[in-house]
Structures are given as structure tokens and as C-alpha cells.
Design a protein around this motif. Sequence first.
Motif, mmCIF file in Angstrom:
data_model
loop_
_atom_site.group_PDB
_atom_site.id
_atom_site.type_symbol
_atom_site.label_atom_id
_atom_site.label_comp_id
_atom_site.label_asym_id
_atom_site.label_seq_id
_atom_site.Cartn_x
_atom_site.Cartn_y
_atom_site.Cartn_z
ATOM 1 N N GLN A 1 0.833 -1.206 0.000
ATOM 2 C CA GLN A 1 0.000 0.000 0.000
ATOM 3 C C GLN A 1 0.871 1.262 0.000
ATOM 4 O OE1 GLN A 1 -2.786 1.781 -0.521
ATOM 5 N NE2 GLN A 1 -3.923 0.292 0.712
ATOM 6 N N LEU B 1 -4.723 0.449 9.942
ATOM 7 C CA LEU B 1 -4.900 -0.819 9.219
ATOM 8 C C LEU B 1 -4.596 -0.705 7.727
ATOM 9 C CD1 LEU B 1 -5.952 -3.802 9.322
ATOM 10 C CD2 LEU B 1 -8.190 -2.876 8.730
ATOM 11 N N LEU B 2 -5.152 0.312 7.091
ATOM 12 C CA LEU B 2 -5.035 0.437 5.634
ATOM 13 C C LEU B 2 -3.594 0.598 5.164
ATOM 14 C CD1 LEU B 2 -6.686 0.714 2.982
ATOM 15 C CD2 LEU B 2 -6.801 3.165 3.410
ATOM 16 N N PHE C 1 -9.249 7.091 11.800
ATOM 17 C CA PHE C 1 -9.261 6.508 10.453
ATOM 18 C C PHE C 1 -10.594 5.792 10.195
ATOM 19 C CE2 PHE C 1 -8.671 2.216 8.545
ATOM 20 C CZ PHE C 1 -8.753 2.608 7.215
ATOM 21 N N ALA D 1 -13.088 6.317 7.232
ATOM 22 C CA ALA D 1 -13.275 5.205 6.275
ATOM 23 C C ALA D 1 -14.749 4.824 6.184
ATOM 24 C CB ALA D 1 -12.445 3.993 6.704
ATOM 25 N N SER E 1 -16.331 7.467 1.904
ATOM 26 C CA SER E 1 -16.633 6.753 0.646
ATOM 27 C C SER E 1 -18.127 6.509 0.494
ATOM 28 C CB SER E 1 -15.922 5.402 0.597
ATOM 29 O OG SER E 1 -14.562 5.558 0.787
ATOM 30 N N SER E 2 -18.794 6.176 1.610
ATOM 31 C CA SER E 2 -20.231 5.900 1.525
ATOM 32 C C SER E 2 -20.996 7.160 1.141
ATOM 33 C CB SER E 2 -20.772 5.385 2.858
ATOM 34 O OG SER E 2 -20.119 4.215 3.220
ATOM 35 N N ALA F 1 -14.402 4.635 -5.045
ATOM 36 C CA ALA F 1 -14.079 5.806 -4.216
ATOM 37 C C ALA F 1 -12.826 6.500 -4.735
ATOM 38 C CB ALA F 1 -13.892 5.369 -2.770
ATOM 39 N N THR G 1 -14.640 -2.128 -6.674
ATOM 40 C CA THR G 1 -14.868 -0.900 -5.900
ATOM 41 C C THR G 1 -14.595 -1.050 -4.412
ATOM 42 O OG1 THR G 1 -16.270 0.212 -7.468
ATOM 43 C CG2 THR G 1 -16.781 0.635 -5.165
ATOM 44 N N GLY H 1 -12.283 -3.091 -3.304
ATOM 45 C CA GLY H 1 -10.979 -3.740 -3.234
ATOM 46 C C GLY H 1 -11.139 -5.253 -3.204
ATOM 47 N N HIS I 1 -6.460 -6.197 1.634
ATOM 48 C CA HIS I 1 -7.054 -4.931 2.101
ATOM 49 C C HIS I 1 -8.544 -4.814 1.762
ATOM 50 C CE1 HIS I 1 -3.424 -2.994 3.606
ATOM 51 N NE2 HIS I 1 -2.773 -3.446 2.543
ATOM 52 N N THR I 2 -9.189 -5.923 1.408
ATOM 53 C CA THR I 2 -10.622 -5.842 1.090
ATOM 54 C C THR I 2 -11.353 -5.039 2.163
ATOM 55 O OG1 THR I 2 -10.599 -7.984 0.016
ATOM 56 C CG2 THR I 2 -12.736 -7.192 0.722
ATOM 57 N N CYS I 3 -12.243 -4.171 1.685
ATOM 58 C CA CYS I 3 -12.959 -3.252 2.575
ATOM 59 C C CYS I 3 -13.736 -3.995 3.668
ATOM 60 C CB CYS I 3 -13.922 -2.430 1.728
ATOM 61 S SG CYS I 3 -14.934 -1.324 2.687
ATOM 62 N N PHE I 4 -13.551 -3.563 4.908
ATOM 63 C CA PHE I 4 -14.299 -4.131 6.033
ATOM 64 C C PHE I 4 -15.776 -3.732 5.978
ATOM 65 C CE2 PHE I 4 -10.919 -4.934 9.556
ATOM 66 C CZ PHE I 4 -11.034 -6.298 9.362
ATOM 67 N N LEU J 1 -21.642 -4.064 4.705
ATOM 68 C CA LEU J 1 -22.491 -3.058 5.342
ATOM 69 C C LEU J 1 -23.004 -2.059 4.296
ATOM 70 C CD1 LEU J 1 -23.625 -1.701 7.904
ATOM 71 C CD2 LEU J 1 -21.496 -0.422 8.063
HETATM 72 C C1 HEM Z 1 -19.282 2.766 -0.629
HETATM 73 C C2 HEM Z 1 -18.586 2.637 0.459
HETATM 74 C C3 HEM Z 1 -17.158 2.171 0.529
HETATM 75 C C4 HEM Z 1 -16.239 1.996 -0.470
HETATM 76 C C5 HEM Z 1 -16.399 2.257 -1.956
HETATM 77 C C6 HEM Z 1 -15.013 1.508 0.162
HETATM 78 C C7 HEM Z 1 -13.860 1.176 -0.527
HETATM 79 C C8 HEM Z 1 -12.742 0.620 0.058
HETATM 80 C C9 HEM Z 1 -11.576 0.160 -0.673
HETATM 81 C C10 HEM Z 1 -11.382 0.226 -2.191
HETATM 82 C C11 HEM Z 1 -10.687 -0.327 0.231
HETATM 83 C C12 HEM Z 1 -9.314 -0.960 -0.076
HETATM 84 C C13 HEM Z 1 -8.284 0.077 -0.410
HETATM 85 C C14 HEM Z 1 -7.025 -0.509 -1.007
HETATM 86 O O1 HEM Z 1 -6.919 -1.704 -1.279
HETATM 87 O O2 HEM Z 1 -6.103 0.283 -1.202
HETATM 88 C C15 HEM Z 1 -11.282 -0.159 1.543
HETATM 89 C C16 HEM Z 1 -10.665 -0.510 2.714
HETATM 90 C C17 HEM Z 1 -11.248 -0.335 3.956
HETATM 91 N N1 HEM Z 1 -12.534 0.089 4.222
HETATM 92 FE FE1 HEM Z 1 -13.917 0.661 2.871
HETATM 93 N N2 HEM Z 1 -15.219 1.409 1.505
HETATM 94 C C18 HEM Z 1 -16.525 1.787 1.772
HETATM 95 C C19 HEM Z 1 -17.149 1.798 3.020
HETATM 96 C C20 HEM Z 1 -16.570 1.420 4.194
HETATM 97 C C21 HEM Z 1 -17.245 1.362 5.459
HETATM 98 C C22 HEM Z 1 -18.721 1.666 5.711
HETATM 99 C C23 HEM Z 1 -16.318 0.982 6.386
HETATM 100 C C24 HEM Z 1 -16.532 0.788 7.866
HETATM 101 C C25 HEM Z 1 -16.821 -0.274 8.422
HETATM 102 C C26 HEM Z 1 -15.056 0.789 5.693
HETATM 103 C C27 HEM Z 1 -13.873 0.410 6.276
HETATM 104 C C28 HEM Z 1 -12.715 0.083 5.585
HETATM 105 C C29 HEM Z 1 -11.492 -0.349 6.240
HETATM 106 C C30 HEM Z 1 -11.278 -0.494 7.729
HETATM 107 C C31 HEM Z 1 -10.561 -0.613 5.222
HETATM 108 C C32 HEM Z 1 -9.129 -1.084 5.378
HETATM 109 C C33 HEM Z 1 -9.013 -2.577 5.197
HETATM 110 C C34 HEM Z 1 -7.584 -3.069 5.230
HETATM 111 O O3 HEM Z 1 -6.668 -2.309 4.881
HETATM 112 O O4 HEM Z 1 -7.374 -4.225 5.600
HETATM 113 N N3 HEM Z 1 -15.248 1.058 4.358
HETATM 114 N N4 HEM Z 1 -12.544 0.409 1.406
#
Ligand code: HEM
Length: 405
Positions: A24, A38-39, A212, A216, A220-221, A266, A329, A331, A335-338, A342
Amino acid sequence: MQDPTQVTGFDNALAALCDRRLVQSMYGECDILMKDVLLTLHGEQHARRRAVELQLFRKDFARYYEHAVLPDIVAHTLAPYLEQGSVDLPDFGARVTLNLSARIAGLDIKPVTAATEDTELLLSIVRKFGEGATLFHSTRDKSEVRTEVARALAVFNEVFLQPAWERRLALIEVSAATENEATLPRDILTVLLSHQAEQGWDDALIRREVAFFMQAASHSSAAALVHAFHEITSWCGSDPGRRQRLIDDPLFLQRSVHESLRLHPASPVAWRVSDCPFTFSDGNSVAAGDAVVVALQDANRDPTVFGADADHFDPHRRLQNRTAPYGLTFGVGVHTCFGRDLAGGSLPEQQPSEGPQHLGTLTRILHKLFSSGAQPDPDHPPERATDTLRANWARYPIRLGVHSP
Ligand code: HEM
């Protein structure tokens, strides 16, 4: 500086995101907020943190937040705007997601009925965190943004985090004494504090991680909500049958939301850096330390996967293989989005056979808006954001009309 290696096409992008030799690298510009969250972690450290935090996200996390937490937040936030008959959609989305992410992160703010002082303050703080996390794409003076983020983090800590922190420490003590974890709040701060000693995390790290998560779970949401509203209402045009279907058929609305998510990830790109020399399957080679750009938006519009009209919004699109309808979208890989389940809900084939459907927060919020007669305000056209290279909407005035039964 040497030009970064571009990874284009859906299959190559998917493989790159799953490749553990790529680290990353898009969030290094704002260490005050993003250092070691985390990210931005990699390898063993990332796996360990993720395993601990997964405790919050497993089981019925997404369903619990969608069914037990979101409806009140949406109803409370929407009420004053329904009276008013109009709302600015990015602002509304920011308020709903702010309340939701505060619950997920572990802040004890009261549900918003109106613009309270606390809400306005937290909103401005989280907007600043959003600016910090996406500093890479900012068009502003970056050192100025960093100073503002540092100030916001200090206020966040004093006003919101410390009281929640102390309350949770007390609850953790009680839960340990009674051996009853069920009384603990379901949020990331509780998980982090429960594991702080054993993991050796300092307080500053927990502060950044919670901050963070606030951003997060909201940034994006909120942006995706406006994109989806725009795509869907443009597709509806003046056809009342299409609008009605969105209300009567929530799975179709969810499908439309996924289609919009596909078109508008995002971030249009994900940056990585290689930690060793290697050759991609398309023949491109990288040396250790080389920058790699994974073109997410381009991958999500790859005609070989999504069809010849992949650039267009088509809620009836059918995919031949098992590709997720929202593409990359959220991921993939480590690093799949947590927040994927939701925000996006379960895919149609994974919907529960009985009980309420799991549609995701975006579909639920839009369903409430469409049922409340939401439509673009013809007298006040939407405006794009100019402080970021991301194609987000800064203002999107909408009218609210007929109330649903
Ligand atoms: C439309 C809404 C969302 C989109 C498009 C989105 C998109 C993403 C993407 C693309 C990544 C991976 C980034 C990478 O690989 O560089 C990511 C990681 C993450 N997202 Fe989301 N996200 C959204 C909503 C949320 C929500 C609601 C949460 C809260 C629970 C969240 C928490 C996280 C966390 C904690 C990571 C880091 C995971 C890791 O690095 O292991 N995201 N998100």
C-alpha cells in the motif's frame, strides 16, 4: 522520478490487488492521521491487526448495523429536511454516515435530530480527516491541510474520544469481572482497548485508528450515495414507471446501486510499491521500490468483463462469470474493505431465504429518499467538487415531496 507501472484491465488489476509483493502506498502523505493504521500496514503487522479487528466485523455485524442502527439514524436525520421539502444530498449523506460511523468507531454521540453543536463540530472534524486521508488527490496546499488535520485530531481526541475511551475502559473491566462480553458496545474502540495491552499499542495509535475508522466508514459511503442518486435519477428521467420500480423492488434498487458503485470507485486508482523485483503476467517488470498504479476505474469499465457498453449505467446489466457487480470498488485481497457488506449488502444469490433482506446501507438510504419523493432540484443544478481530483459532487440540491405510507 520514473513513471509508475500502470496496471490496466480487470484481470490484471484483480491480480495486482491480491499480490502480496505490492505494498500500500497511497496514504503516506498524511502520517498524522494514517501512520500505521490498518489500511497502511503490510504483511505480518497488517494480518495481526486485521485478525483482531475482524472480531467486530464477523457474524451479524452488517445486518445488525443495517437493521438495528441505521433506520433510526436515517429517520432522525431526514425529519427536518422532509419538513423543509429539500436537502443538499452530499450534506445529508455526510450526516447519516457520520452518525453511523460514530457508532462503528465507538463514540457516544446522541442520534441527531437537528444540527446540534456536537454534530456540527464532529462533521467538520471528519470532513478534515477525509481531506487528510485523500491528500494524495488534493488540489490544496498539502502542508496547510496537514496542519488542519492535526488540529482536528486534537479536538476530536479531547471532545469525543477521551470520554468514550474512559467509558469503555470501565465497561471492559465490568465485563471481565462478570465474564460477560455481551454487555460491551459493538465498536472498534472497544475491540482496540480490549487488546491494547496484549498487542502493545500506544494510545496515539489507537487515536489514529479510531479517527481513520470514522473517515473510512463515512467518506466513501457519502460520496457513493450521491453518485448513485445521480446515476439512478438520470436513468429514470421522467419515466414514473422506473421510479416506482425502485420503490417497489428493493433488490432492483440494490442492483442499481451496485452498478453505480462499479462506475464510481471511491478512488479511481490504487497506488502500490513493489517490495521486490518481479514480472507481472502481462510481461511488465518492476524493480524493488517501483511505484505501481492499479487503474480501478478503468478495470471496472473493462468491456471484456462488463460488456461493450461498460462505460454506461445499466441496472439490467448481467455478468457472465462470478465477477461482483460492483467490480473492484471495495478492493480485493488483503485490504478488502471491512465495510463492503455493510454498504453494499449481500449479493442477490446470498440473500437470506427468510427474514429481512440484507440490502446494504446505501440501498436503504436511497430507498427512504425515493419513497420520500426525492428528485433533483431543477432550479439548482448540482456542482462538482473542486478541491479534489476525484470526480465527487460538492453540492447536489434535491427536492423531497410525497411521503411514503
Ligand atoms: C461505498 C462505500 C465504501 C467503499 C467504496 C469503500 C472502498 C474501500 C476500498 C477500495 C478499500 C481498499 C483500499 C485498497 O486496497 O487500497 C477499503 C478498505 C477499507 N474500508 Fe472501505 N469502503 C466503503 C465503506 C466502508 C465502510 C462503511 C467501512 C466501515 C466499516 C469501511 C472500512 C474500511 C477499512 C477499515 C478498510 C481497510 C481494510 C484493510 O486495509 O485491511 N469502508 N474500502
